[in-house]
Design an enzyme around this catalytic site. Structure first.
Site, mmCIF file in Angstrom:
data_model
loop_
_atom_site.group_PDB
_atom_site.id
_atom_site.type_symbol
_atom_site.label_atom_id
_atom_site.label_comp_id
_atom_site.label_asym_id
_atom_site.label_seq_id
_atom_site.Cartn_x
_atom_site.Cartn_y
_atom_site.Cartn_z
ATOM 1 N N PRO A 1 0.818 -1.216 0.000
ATOM 2 C CA PRO A 1 0.000 0.000 0.000
ATOM 3 C C PRO A 1 0.852 1.266 0.000
ATOM 4 C CG PRO A 1 0.132 -0.933 2.204
ATOM 5 C CD PRO A 1 0.949 -1.821 1.326
ATOM 6 N N ARG B 1 -0.686 4.912 -1.293
ATOM 7 C CA ARG B 1 -1.656 5.974 -1.061
ATOM 8 C C ARG B 1 -2.460 5.754 0.228
ATOM 9 N NH1 ARG B 1 -3.923 8.439 -5.674
ATOM 10 N NH2 ARG B 1 -3.269 6.590 -6.801
ATOM 11 N N ARG C 1 -1.073 16.068 -9.667
ATOM 12 C CA ARG C 1 -2.176 15.123 -9.851
ATOM 13 C C ARG C 1 -3.391 15.709 -10.596
ATOM 14 N NH1 ARG C 1 -4.890 12.324 -6.715
ATOM 15 N NH2 ARG C 1 -4.620 10.413 -7.905
ATOM 16 N N CYS D 1 3.220 28.616 -16.958
ATOM 17 C CA CYS D 1 2.892 29.026 -18.324
ATOM 18 C C CYS D 1 2.089 27.974 -19.080
ATOM 19 C CB CYS D 1 4.185 29.270 -19.077
ATOM 20 S SG CYS D 1 5.138 27.754 -19.194
HETATM 21 N N1 LLP Z 1 3.029 -1.589 -5.929
HETATM 22 C C1 LLP Z 1 3.385 -1.309 -7.190
HETATM 23 C C2 LLP Z 1 4.113 -2.306 -7.953
HETATM 24 C C3 LLP Z 1 3.055 -0.072 -7.741
HETATM 25 O O1 LLP Z 1 3.414 0.198 -9.004
HETATM 26 C C4 LLP Z 1 2.349 0.884 -6.976
HETATM 27 C C5 LLP Z 1 1.975 2.181 -7.531
HETATM 28 C C6 LLP Z 1 2.024 0.545 -5.657
HETATM 29 C C7 LLP Z 1 2.366 -0.707 -5.157
HETATM 30 C C8 LLP Z 1 1.299 1.488 -4.729
HETATM 31 O O2 LLP Z 1 0.019 1.768 -5.180
HETATM 32 P P1 LLP Z 1 -1.010 2.600 -4.238
HETATM 33 O O3 LLP Z 1 -1.336 1.722 -3.060
HETATM 34 O O4 LLP Z 1 -0.327 3.849 -3.849
HETATM 35 O O5 LLP Z 1 -2.164 2.835 -5.132
HETATM 36 N N2 LLP Z 1 0.962 8.792 -9.446
HETATM 37 C C9 LLP Z 1 -0.322 8.129 -9.419
HETATM 38 C C10 LLP Z 1 -0.255 6.752 -8.841
HETATM 39 C C11 LLP Z 1 0.741 5.850 -9.539
HETATM 40 C C12 LLP Z 1 0.863 4.535 -8.860
HETATM 41 C C13 LLP Z 1 2.027 3.769 -9.381
HETATM 42 N N3 LLP Z 1 2.231 2.512 -8.748
HETATM 43 C C14 LLP Z 1 -1.322 9.005 -8.674
HETATM 44 O O6 LLP Z 1 -0.964 10.089 -8.217
HETATM 45 O O7 LLP Z 1 -2.495 8.646 -8.574
#
Ligand code: LLP
Length: 421
Positions: A288, A290, A326, A356
């Protein structure tokens, strides 16, 4: 777990009035709650009950050194996606045997560094990568523990840029090829096959999506084991969605009910999938990002100017898309609220930055309470994928970061200066 709240029309974090912090350190400013970070880690751990598991915080979501050490102190593991993240994770105190390494393009020096540090395991994304890991591990006279990342082509209701488990995405090995790759892998002398890994996308808010993925992957693991491929670990990835809309409610704040986010929390997701995954008889890993850090942070910014153009109102603030990407990258919604509420009529405006680019916005046609020039605004739930995605675009030094701990606060990253540019 929600440490941002209003008291007498002023926004507070833990026992600290945010106006004081923002005045002291200036804007744009990322502000985090230590308690919220800790509570989120514990909340996730509790949801597992007695199930054999390892939660690995996805460092990519927020890699501030102080934040990493808070999470490491909670005793959980982490998942890294580069040598830089691995370096920071080790420095912050994560134990190597609780670190996993994911990513579709691991460089050879990155693989070597991770092997020398004896991390727990690699989540491998292709046969080519498997061969390189085997070659490098042989050269170092060691054995690499690997999980194969499998792409089951699952439908996920999130922004297209953050789906990862569909067949057209670059991630993982197609499920129909996985068995062949694993059969090769178990014959390689410097590879120990430990299990399989999935990560279907990010900001997924539908529990049914996770349940369907859990059923598919569990059945797959059982079939693989029955055909003689060792399966000890099942890594279910991350992607647990969080609430962004109406994060804070207050009689003076307009409500935005027009969204698909449900009220489910990361604990609900985990509680729904763990009984299914447990049938695999594997140790369960998750990654996890986010769901640990998004709610723990805000981005504070100051109102610079108001501007009226034909049919539109603009509120121009001092943070821009270089500080927080984002909204423009994913059209994501973040609640925007005055740090100190005033009496008066709400207004509707585009809240934009100084860069810009027309894409330099935080909200379009957004109703917010009355604000005046020099007022401070908070962009809520910006702890994840906030600072990490910032840049120096338009010659802008990156913002500072502050950590609140009860009634204390400290700078955890200096604001960049002109000489950093
Ligand atoms: N594991 C892997 C292999 C991942 O690629 C990611 C996120 C995570 C775990 C964690 O995912 P989470 O639990 O945070 O959803 N920049 C984008 C999100 C990109 C996520 C990339 N990989 C945003 O701001 O929504």
């Amino acid at each position: 777990m929600r440490e941002f709240y209003f008291q007498n029309n002023e926004l507070w974090c833990e026992n600290t009035n945010l106006q004081t912090v923002v005045k002291r350190f200036g804007t744009p400013l990322y502000v985090y709650s230590k308690k919220s970070i800790i509570d989120h880690c514990r909340y996730i751990e509790k949801a597992f009950g007695k199930t054999d598991h390892l939660s690995c915080y996805a460092v990519k979501a927020n890699m501030n050194r102080t934040i990493l050490s808070i999470i490491a102190t909670e005793g959980i593991g982490c998942d890294v996606g580069s040598i830089g993240e691995l370096y920071l994770a080790l420095e912050a105190g994560f134990l190597p045997n609780r670190i996993t390494y994911s990513g579709v393009g691991k460089r050879f020096d990155e693989i070597e560094f991770a092997l020398k540090k004896n991390i727990l395991e690699f989540n491998v994304e292709s046969e080519g990568e498997l061969m390189e890991i085997s070659r490098i591990a042989s050269g170092l006279n060691t054995v690499a523990r690997v999980l194969l990342r499998i792409n089951f082509d699952v439908e996920v209701d999130t922004h297209p840029y953050i789906t990862t488990g569909k067949k057209e995405n670059k991630f993982g090995v197609d499920s129909f090829e996985a068995r062949g790759v694993l059969e090769k892998a178990i014959r390689l002398p410097s590879i120990e096959v430990v299990g399989i890994h999935i990560h279907i996308g990010s900001q997924i808010t539908n529990v049914e999506t996770f349940i369907a993925a859990a059923k598919t992957v569990t059945k797959f693991v059982i079939d693989l084991r029955n055909s003689g491929i060792p399966m000890k670990h099942l890594n279910f990835g991350g992607g647990f969605g969080v609430q962004y809309h109406d994060f804070i409610s207050h009689p003076r704040l307009p409500k935005n009910e027009n969204h698909a986010e449900s009220e489910v929390t990361v604990a609900n997701f985990i509680e729904a999938v763990v009984p299914i995954l447990a049938e695999s008889k594997c140790k369960i890993l998750i990654q996890p990002g986010r769901s640990i850090i998004a709610h723990a942070g805000i981005l504070a910014t100051q109102v610079l100017y108001f501007k009226k153009k034909t049919g539109r109102n603009f509120i121009i603030v001092d943070a821009g898309m270089n500080d927080f990407m984002r909204p423009t990258l994913y059209q994501s919604h973040h609640q925007i609220i005055p740090i100190s509420l005033r009496e008066g009529e709400d207004q509707t405006a585009d809240i934009v930055g100084p860069l810009c680019e027309t894409g330099d916005f935080f909200a379009i046609d957004r109703q917010i309470p009355k604000v005046e020039q020099y007022d401070y605004l908070a962009l809520m739930c910006t702890g994840a994928y906030g600072y990490v995605l910032s840049s120096n675009y338009n010659g802008r030094p990156r913002p500072a970061e502050v950590l609140i701990d009860g009634e204390n606060y400290k700078l955890i990253r200096q604001r960049e200066s002109l000489t950093n540019l």
